[in-house]
Design a protein around this motif. Structure first.
Motif: not given
Length: 526
Positions: A58, A61, A198, A462, A502
């Motif tokens: 990742s 943020y 997402a 995810n 996330g």
């Protein structure tokens, strides 16, 4: 230290958040990590080129910046600093137009007006709505379901009729949301592109709400990055934990949760060592891995075992990192100062990409999310260069290749080069000369991502699909939605629990609070 009150399995951000909150409450906490370094999917390195910092997994943020959980930890006291690109997201097109999401609402609105004059006012209306309800929506997202307090505040703020309209909007697919609010393609692309962050296709329920949420978070907080690399966020969480007496053990894979009389009492590592837990065991690992590998089947209800067979992972991911000798030469100037750039030639291209994934085909023209990290943080590479990456999705199980290179999912060097070539071709169309700037690169296929972080099963970033059938009370399994498990004193604190993926720390915080509230806990020894 004495016998720990809690053992946390896994040192991803959720595990470290949970450990910090338990330590804040005076618990003695041990975090056990299988890898040689902590962080889960929040790590950085210089593995592409020694002069360039790359985030291995990742990178941006917005959820961490918005999260009250992360904010309340005051990680700035432990060295964390956020850095921003001049613009948040850009979506350049071959005709030169480019919707831009900026922290300046007027700049965002002006970029959408270039597609349709009325869309500037449409964006302003959506932003005004966010200013009214955004705090309560975020609170609903980051608390256990049902979010009673935040939900009641939201209903009081909107009233029942407007509240129902808001709920409907949040459930809309991204395509329909865009059609209802925007006359031109610019706003529709921002909504749909951010929904695909997402894993929600333009025609999937929730996509409109998720795309709007991400856009508004970007509008308000930007898509910040930790100055110096994603690993700085992990370093701050670890430093805070150690400051409170917490212990981190790396290179200690857990092979079993120890259960006696229906209660989790510790964990066993691969060398046979048993680490006791007087009060709780918290697992920052995906639910299928916890239940299928670390818990004996005899401790699990038959219904749970059946539901596990229906658990759906999100799509697999391929990530390409580049060390570039100069900034990406976008023909569209608006893309040059964006931290995140979306590569897809319109909304129909996004639908085509998502449809190929749904049919288990490797897309021939990938949708790429691209990060310009030196643009966002000048500490990432030498002056005048760019540390960049791009990721795209492929099916978990490949039926066929929609292109002509016969990618099968073996992910050998030929297949990795083939998918990277498609990603780079999409960038080259919008930034001629891009390939000539590549000094070094790294291709991480789904198998590589899982090898580097076993929680990314099949390259799923995810920890389970974000689609409605596996959200809220259906996440990770029907009737759950909270961190408790069928085993007393065992809590799930990974992104497979509500509210999902996330970097925001909510699953970790929810699990820690559940453990702290649990009745009939033994007294602390003094």
């Amino acid at each position: 230290m004495g016998e720990p009150d809690a053992v946390v399995v896994g040192s991803g951000p959720n595990g470290l958040v949970a450990a910090n909150l338990l330590a804040d409450a005076g618990w003695q906490v041990v975090v056990v990590e299988a890898r040689e370094e902590p962080g889960g999917a929040v790590r950085s390195d210089r593995g592409v080129h020694p002069d360039y910092v790359h985030d291995v997994f990742s990178a941006f943020y917005p959820l961490a910046a918005a999260s009250p959980v992360i904010r309340n930890l005051r990680l700035d006291r432990y060295g964390l600093r956020w850095s921003h690109a001049p613009a948040v997201v850009a979506h350049p097109l071959v005709d030169g137009r480019c919707p831009v999401l900026s922290r300046d609402p007027e700049r965002t609105a002006a970029s959408l007006a270039a597609f349709a004059a009325a869309d500037a006012a449409a964006w302003e209306r959506l932003h005004r709505l966010w200013r009214r309800v955004g705090d309560d929506l975020v609170a609903c997202l980051f608390t256990p379901f049902p979010p009673a307090r935040a939900g009641l505040r939201l209903v009081a703020r909107t009233g029942p009729e407007e509240g129902l309209r808001l709920l409907r909007a949040m459930l809309l697919p991204a395509r329909r949301f865009g059609e209802e609010h925007f006359a031109g393609d610019g706003g529709r692309l921002l909504i749909a592109g951010n929904a695909l962050h997402a894993d929600l296709a333009p025609e999937s329920a929730l996509g409109g709400g998720m795309g709007w949420l991400m856009c508004m978070l970007g509008q308000e907080h930007g898509f910040p990055v930790p100055a110096g690399g994603a690993g700085r966020l992990t370093e701050a969480l670890v430093a805070r934990l150690r400051d409170r007496g917490g212990v981190l053990l790396c290179n200690r894979p857990v092979t079993r949760v120890v259960i006696r009389d229906g209660r989790a009492v510790g964990v066993r590592t691969d060398d046979g060592t048993e680490i006791p837990a007087r009060r709780a065991v918290l697992a920052d690992i995906p639910a299928p891995l916890l239940y299928e590998r670390l818990v004996d089947e005899q401790h699990l209800p038959a219904r749970l075992r059946a539901d596990l067979r229906r658990f759906q992972w999100d799509f697999a991911t391929v990530k390409v990192d580049w060390a570039l000798s100069g900034p990406i030469p976008w023909e569209c100037a608006d893309a040059r100062d964006a931290g995140t750039v979306h590569i897809a030639e319109g909304l129909d291209a996004l639908t085509r990409f998502a449809s190929q994934l749904a049919m288990e085909q490797v897309p021939d023209v990938p949708f790429t999310v691209l990060g310009q990290m030196t643009t966002a943080d000048p500490h990432r590479s030498p002056t005048g260069t760019e540390s960049a990456w791009g990721y795209t999705h492929v099916p978990q199980h490949i039926r066929r290749d929609a292109g002509d290179q016969d990618i099968t999912g073996r992910w050998d060097e030929r297949e990795k080069e083939a998918i990277a070539g498609r990603v780079e071709a999409g960038i080259e169309r919008l930034a001629p000369g891009f390939r000539a700037l590549i000094r070094a690169r790294r291709i991480l296929a789904p198998t590589d991502l899982e090898r580097l972080n076993p929680a990314l099963v099949g390259g799923a970033i995810n920890q389970g699909t974000t689609n409605l059938h596996q959200q809220i009370v259906f996440r990770p399994l029907p009737g759950t939605g909270r961190p408790r498990t069928p085993i007393r004193a065992l809590y799930l604190c990974s992104a497979t629990t509500h509210p999902g993926g996330g970097v925001h720390g909510a699953p970790g915080a929810n699990a820690a609070r559940a453990a702290l509230r649990a009745p009939h806990m033994p007294r602390r020894r003094h």
